[in-house]
Scaffold this active site. Structure first.
Site, PDB file in Angstrom:
ATOM      1  N   ARG A 162     -52.771  70.109  -3.144  1.00 26.83           N
ATOM      2  CA  ARG A 162     -53.172  71.292  -3.918  1.00 26.83           C
ATOM      3  C   ARG A 162     -53.868  72.333  -3.024  1.00 26.83           C
ATOM      4  NH1 ARG A 162     -50.539  68.220  -6.500  1.00 26.83           N
ATOM      5  NH2 ARG A 162     -50.955  67.490  -8.620  1.00 26.83           N
ATOM      6  N   SER A 233     -55.057  71.630 -15.379  1.00 28.59           N
ATOM      7  CA  SER A 233     -56.160  70.794 -14.884  1.00 28.59           C
ATOM      8  C   SER A 233     -57.265  71.710 -14.362  1.00 28.59           C
ATOM      9  CB  SER A 233     -55.692  69.906 -13.734  1.00 28.59           C
ATOM     10  OG  SER A 233     -54.612  69.119 -14.159  1.00 28.59           O
ATOM     11  N   GLU A 329     -60.084  73.662  -9.872  1.00 28.51           N
ATOM     12  CA  GLU A 329     -58.776  73.954  -9.273  1.00 28.51           C
ATOM     13  C   GLU A 329     -58.413  75.444  -9.387  1.00 28.51           C
ATOM     14  OE1 GLU A 329     -55.334  71.100  -9.601  1.00 28.51           O
ATOM     15  OE2 GLU A 329     -54.440  72.832 -10.608  1.00 28.51           O
TER      16      GLU A 329
HETATM   17  P1  FAD Z   1     -51.754  83.014 -10.712  1.00 23.88           P
HETATM   18  O1  FAD Z   1     -52.621  82.235 -11.639  1.00 23.88           O
HETATM   19  O2  FAD Z   1     -51.391  84.395 -11.093  1.00 23.88           O
HETATM   20  O3  FAD Z   1     -52.415  83.025  -9.260  1.00 23.88           O
HETATM   21  C1  FAD Z   1     -52.954  81.861  -8.698  1.00 23.88           C
HETATM   22  C2  FAD Z   1     -53.418  82.190  -7.283  1.00 23.88           C
HETATM   23  O4  FAD Z   1     -52.293  82.484  -6.466  1.00 23.88           O
HETATM   24  C3  FAD Z   1     -54.311  83.436  -7.213  1.00 23.88           C
HETATM   25  O5  FAD Z   1     -55.241  83.238  -6.164  1.00 23.88           O
HETATM   26  C4  FAD Z   1     -53.344  84.543  -6.842  1.00 23.88           C
HETATM   27  O6  FAD Z   1     -53.972  85.615  -6.153  1.00 23.88           O
HETATM   28  C5  FAD Z   1     -52.368  83.807  -5.954  1.00 23.88           C
HETATM   29  N1  FAD Z   1     -51.022  84.366  -6.015  1.00 23.88           N
HETATM   30  C6  FAD Z   1     -50.237  84.489  -7.123  1.00 23.88           C
HETATM   31  N2  FAD Z   1     -49.052  85.043  -6.779  1.00 23.88           N
HETATM   32  C7  FAD Z   1     -49.107  85.283  -5.439  1.00 23.88           C
HETATM   33  C8  FAD Z   1     -48.209  85.872  -4.496  1.00 23.88           C
HETATM   34  N3  FAD Z   1     -46.998  86.327  -4.850  1.00 23.88           N
HETATM   35  N4  FAD Z   1     -48.620  85.977  -3.209  1.00 23.88           N
HETATM   36  C9  FAD Z   1     -49.844  85.535  -2.822  1.00 23.88           C
HETATM   37  N5  FAD Z   1     -50.727  84.971  -3.668  1.00 23.88           N
HETATM   38  C10 FAD Z   1     -50.368  84.859  -4.976  1.00 23.88           C
HETATM   39  N6  FAD Z   1     -50.424  73.322 -11.302  1.00 23.88           N
HETATM   40  C11 FAD Z   1     -49.907  72.271 -10.622  1.00 23.88           C
HETATM   41  O7  FAD Z   1     -49.999  72.237  -9.385  1.00 23.88           O
HETATM   42  N7  FAD Z   1     -49.285  71.248 -11.260  1.00 23.88           N
HETATM   43  C12 FAD Z   1     -49.132  71.218 -12.601  1.00 23.88           C
HETATM   44  O8  FAD Z   1     -48.545  70.275 -13.141  1.00 23.88           O
HETATM   45  C13 FAD Z   1     -49.692  72.295 -13.367  1.00 23.88           C
HETATM   46  N8  FAD Z   1     -49.626  72.298 -14.707  1.00 23.88           N
HETATM   47  C14 FAD Z   1     -50.189  73.306 -15.423  1.00 23.88           C
HETATM   48  C15 FAD Z   1     -50.125  73.265 -16.822  1.00 23.88           C
HETATM   49  C16 FAD Z   1     -50.687  74.279 -17.578  1.00 23.88           C
HETATM   50  C17 FAD Z   1     -50.617  74.201 -19.081  1.00 23.88           C
HETATM   51  C18 FAD Z   1     -51.309  75.381 -16.922  1.00 23.88           C
HETATM   52  C19 FAD Z   1     -51.880  76.517 -17.739  1.00 23.88           C
HETATM   53  C20 FAD Z   1     -51.390  75.426 -15.546  1.00 23.88           C
HETATM   54  C21 FAD Z   1     -50.828  74.379 -14.771  1.00 23.88           C
HETATM   55  N9  FAD Z   1     -50.874  74.388 -13.361  1.00 23.88           N
HETATM   56  C22 FAD Z   1     -50.331  73.344 -12.659  1.00 23.88           C
HETATM   57  C23 FAD Z   1     -51.528  75.491 -12.642  1.00 23.88           C
HETATM   58  C24 FAD Z   1     -50.597  76.724 -12.415  1.00 23.88           C
HETATM   59  O9  FAD Z   1     -49.538  76.738 -13.330  1.00 23.88           O
HETATM   60  C25 FAD Z   1     -50.035  76.769 -11.000  1.00 23.88           C
HETATM   61  O10 FAD Z   1     -51.063  76.777 -10.052  1.00 23.88           O
HETATM   62  C26 FAD Z   1     -49.130  77.980 -10.779  1.00 23.88           C
HETATM   63  O11 FAD Z   1     -48.530  77.928  -9.497  1.00 23.88           O
HETATM   64  C27 FAD Z   1     -49.879  79.319 -10.901  1.00 23.88           C
HETATM   65  O12 FAD Z   1     -48.899  80.340 -10.918  1.00 23.88           O
HETATM   66  P2  FAD Z   1     -49.252  81.804 -11.404  1.00 23.88           P
HETATM   67  O13 FAD Z   1     -48.071  82.661 -11.104  1.00 23.88           O
HETATM   68  O14 FAD Z   1     -49.709  81.773 -12.805  1.00 23.88           O
HETATM   69  O15 FAD Z   1     -50.433  82.163 -10.407  1.00 23.88           O
HETATM   70  P1  NAP Z   2     -51.511  61.120 -15.710  1.00 20.09           P
HETATM   71  O1  NAP Z   2     -50.073  60.691 -15.612  1.00 20.09           O
HETATM   72  O2  NAP Z   2     -52.291  60.784 -16.926  1.00 20.09           O
HETATM   73  O3  NAP Z   2     -52.297  60.604 -14.424  1.00 20.09           O
HETATM   74  C1  NAP Z   2     -53.687  60.898 -14.236  1.00 20.09           C
HETATM   75  C2  NAP Z   2     -53.935  61.195 -12.774  1.00 20.09           C
HETATM   76  O4  NAP Z   2     -53.631  60.037 -12.011  1.00 20.09           O
HETATM   77  C3  NAP Z   2     -53.031  62.306 -12.310  1.00 20.09           C
HETATM   78  O5  NAP Z   2     -53.837  63.397 -12.035  1.00 20.09           O
HETATM   79  C4  NAP Z   2     -52.281  61.764 -11.093  1.00 20.09           C
HETATM   80  O6  NAP Z   2     -52.589  62.452  -9.897  1.00 20.09           O
HETATM   81  C5  NAP Z   2     -52.786  60.350 -10.931  1.00 20.09           C
HETATM   82  N1  NAP Z   2     -51.638  59.400 -10.927  1.00 20.09           N
HETATM   83  C6  NAP Z   2     -51.029  58.849 -12.008  1.00 20.09           C
HETATM   84  N2  NAP Z   2     -50.050  58.016 -11.615  1.00 20.09           N
HETATM   85  C7  NAP Z   2     -50.025  58.066 -10.264  1.00 20.09           C
HETATM   86  C8  NAP Z   2     -49.220  57.434  -9.266  1.00 20.09           C
HETATM   87  N3  NAP Z   2     -48.231  56.576  -9.583  1.00 20.09           N
HETATM   88  N4  NAP Z   2     -49.475  57.722  -7.966  1.00 20.09           N
HETATM   89  C9  NAP Z   2     -50.450  58.581  -7.620  1.00 20.09           C
HETATM   90  N5  NAP Z   2     -51.245  59.222  -8.521  1.00 20.09           N
HETATM   91  C10 NAP Z   2     -51.039  58.957  -9.818  1.00 20.09           C
HETATM   92  O7  NAP Z   2     -51.583  62.701 -15.479  1.00 20.09           O
HETATM   93  P2  NAP Z   2     -51.290  63.893 -16.467  1.00 20.09           P
HETATM   94  O8  NAP Z   2     -52.529  64.613 -16.699  1.00 20.09           O
HETATM   95  O9  NAP Z   2     -50.445  63.435 -17.614  1.00 20.09           O
HETATM   96  O10 NAP Z   2     -50.372  64.819 -15.543  1.00 20.09           O
HETATM   97  C11 NAP Z   2     -49.094  64.397 -15.137  1.00 20.09           C
HETATM   98  C12 NAP Z   2     -48.737  65.103 -13.846  1.00 20.09           C
HETATM   99  O11 NAP Z   2     -48.702  66.515 -14.073  1.00 20.09           O
HETATM  100  C13 NAP Z   2     -49.730  64.862 -12.725  1.00 20.09           C
HETATM  101  O12 NAP Z   2     -49.037  64.753 -11.510  1.00 20.09           O
HETATM  102  C14 NAP Z   2     -50.589  66.102 -12.729  1.00 20.09           C
HETATM  103  O13 NAP Z   2     -51.052  66.468 -11.431  1.00 20.09           O
HETATM  104  C15 NAP Z   2     -49.631  67.167 -13.229  1.00 20.09           C
HETATM  105  N6  NAP Z   2     -50.384  68.197 -13.976  1.00 20.09           N
HETATM  106  C16 NAP Z   2     -51.103  69.081 -13.234  1.00 20.09           C
HETATM  107  C17 NAP Z   2     -51.805  70.086 -13.877  1.00 20.09           C
HETATM  108  C18 NAP Z   2     -52.552  71.134 -13.072  1.00 20.09           C
HETATM  109  O14 NAP Z   2     -52.950  72.124 -13.639  1.00 20.09           O
HETATM  110  N7  NAP Z   2     -52.729  70.943 -11.796  1.00 20.09           N
HETATM  111  C19 NAP Z   2     -51.793  70.178 -15.258  1.00 20.09           C
HETATM  112  C20 NAP Z   2     -51.084  69.229 -15.970  1.00 20.09           C
HETATM  113  C21 NAP Z   2     -50.363  68.225 -15.313  1.00 20.09           C
HETATM  114  P3  NAP Z   2     -51.865  63.815  -9.428  1.00 20.09           P
HETATM  115  O15 NAP Z   2     -52.492  64.880 -10.263  1.00 20.09           O
HETATM  116  O16 NAP Z   2     -52.248  63.909  -7.985  1.00 20.09           O
HETATM  117  O17 NAP Z   2     -50.402  63.671  -9.627  1.00 20.09           O
END
Ligand code: FAD
Ligand code: NAP
Length: 333
Positions: A162, A233, A329
């Site tokens: 991340r 998250s 995050e």
């Molecule tokens: P923004 O929120 O608009 O920007 C995020 C950052 O990136 C800011 O610092 C911005 O300045 C920068 N940025 C945006 N666009 C550019 C560009 N073109 N050039 C340079 N910098 C830029 N994230 C995960 O990793 N895994 C997940 O599973 C996940 N699940 C999510 C679920 C939900 C319901 C929500 C609401 C969010 C989730 N996220 C997850 C977080 C998010 O969706 C990601 O981080 C996504 O990449 C953000 O994209 P955005 O276009 O909305 O970025």
């Molecule tokens: P989950 O399956 O309930 O698992 C909880 C946490 O345990 C996750 O954060 C995941 O880490 C870790 N995990 C579970 N199984 C794993 C494995 N086999 N090996 C290594 N790590 C493991 O998680 P959840 O909330 O439903 O989300 C599912 C996936 O979607 C996750 O990968 C999560 O990162 C992603 N997600 C991300 C966001 C975001 O905003 N960043 C939001 C929603 C969902 P990791 O997070 O490192 O995978």
């Protein structure tokens, strides 16, 4: 066209109220350079916003907020093993995942992540055992300080969990315009996460069925930002030393621990928050979601200080109970 006093409340998924002093959209690199020239001539600070699904708006934003609109996809090269495909920054990430399966595989696990292609490298988005960095060949964009177009190799992007150079040395100094992916043409799905392992034991696994299943699981677990404001998250999963994890596991035998390649151990932040009593608990206009403790939600009227207060309360309780410091995050914009 540059607009003034632009309302950002519908452009961030936490729905925090804020206005940009100036707002400009661009559809290609030349429009981007024109916007950057105006900003340089007027000394406006510049920020880039994609879908607003990973930002914290702490108040009104001085200067110019820019947003990419270009959403093209171009195949650059194909071998028997890989396709090299460039996707432009303004394309919806989920739409790209669906389209990517025509060229190659690996992005299926990242289905339904909100936001844009341009933001994906910034925090190296990840889910279900896959991360964007596994499939990124290079990232192209304009560096603000030099106003030069640059292409960074995957190594130069310094992807980590991340994390990337775009959150560090190049934070607020680089506008990503397109991302080049290298997609394996053979479908070799990553099914190690529990729900996928269970599903795939009986399902016919195809790229489309995998996208559908991930979308189904995510819809069943995560609040839809259109209905309940959230940024996914809210805290990163903390990565601690193996010794600290072993100590914690002695005290809390059910603590989920995931060993990492370098020997450290990833802990599940959601579990720590739930054990600290915050699952489904609210503080003013913000709360930790009742089904997924890692997701901070609001009632739609929250301002940044509501979110900040809850963030600090959760951090303090997890720290005092487990000795682990949680880091948010989403990025302060
Ligand atoms: P923004 O929120 O608009 O920007 C995020 C950052 O990136 C800011 O610092 C911005 O300045 C920068 N940025 C945006 N666009 C550019 C560009 N073109 N050039 C340079 N910098 C830029 N994230 C995960 O990793 N895994 C997940 O599973 C996940 N699940 C999510 C679920 C939900 C319901 C929500 C609401 C969010 C989730 N996220 C997850 C977080 C998010 O969706 C990601 O981080 C996504 O990449 C953000 O994209 P955005 O276009 O909305 O970025
Ligand atoms: P989950 O399956 O309930 O698992 C909880 C946490 O345990 C996750 O954060 C995941 O880490 C870790 N995990 C579970 N199984 C794993 C494995 N086999 N090996 C290594 N790590 C493991 O998680 P959840 O909330 O439903 O989300 C599912 C996936 O979607 C996750 O990968 C999560 O990162 C992603 N997600 C991300 C966001 C975001 O905003 N960043 C939001 C929603 C969902 P990791 O997070 O490192 O995978």
């Amino acid at each position: 066209m540059i607009r003034q006093n632009y309302d950002l409340s519908a452009r961030n998924t936490l729905r925090l109220p804020a206005r940009a002093q100036l707002w400009g959209e661009f559809s290609d690199v030349s429009e981007l350079l024109t916007l950057l020239s105006s900003a340089a001539a007027n000394d406006w600070p510049v920020r880039v916003l994609g879908g607003g699904s990973n930002v914290l708006l702490a108040g009104d934003i001085p200067g110019l907020v820019i947003c990419p609109r270009m959403a093209g996809v171009q195949v650059l090269h194909q071998t028997a093993e890989f396709s090299w495909v460039a996707a432009e920054a303004g394309l919806s990430w989920h739409d790209w995942v669906v389209r990517s399966t025509a060229y190659g595989h690996g992005l299926e696990n990242l289905a339904l992540i909100p936001g844009t292609v341009g933001a994906a490298p910034v925090q190296n988005i990840g889910a279900y055992g896959a991360e964007a960095a596994d499939f990124i060949d290079s990232v192209t964009g304009v560096q603000l300080s030099s106003r030069q177009l640059r292409t960074l190799s995957a190594a130069e992007c310094r992807f980590a969990y991340r994390d990337s150079v775009f959150k560090r040395e190049l934070a607020r100094d680089f506008v990503i315009t397109r991302v080049m992916f290298r997609l394996p043409r053979q479908f070799a799905p990553q099914l190690s996460y529990g729900p996928l392992a269970t599903w795939s034991a009986t399902a016919v696994v195809t790229p489309q069925s995998l996208i559908d299943e991930i979308s189904r699981i995510r819809r069943s677990k995560l609040p839809d930002p259109q209905q309940i404001p959230n940024a996914g998250s809210f805290f990163k999963n903390p990565v601690v030393s193996a010794a600290q994890a072993a100590g914690l596991q002695r005290e809390h035998p059910r603590l989920p621990c995931y060993p990492q390649a370098g020997g450290d151990v990833k802990l599940a932040a959601g579990w720590l928050i739930e054990q600290a009593g915050w699952k489904g608990r609210w503080s003013g206009h913000a709360g930790m979601h009742r089904d997924q403790a890692l997701v901070l939600v609001t009632d739609g009227t929250a301002v940044y200080t509501d979110v900040e207060r809850l963030q600090q309360q959760v951090q303090a309780d997890v720290l005092s109970r487990f000795g682990v410091q949680l880091e948010p995050e989403p990025q302060l914009f």
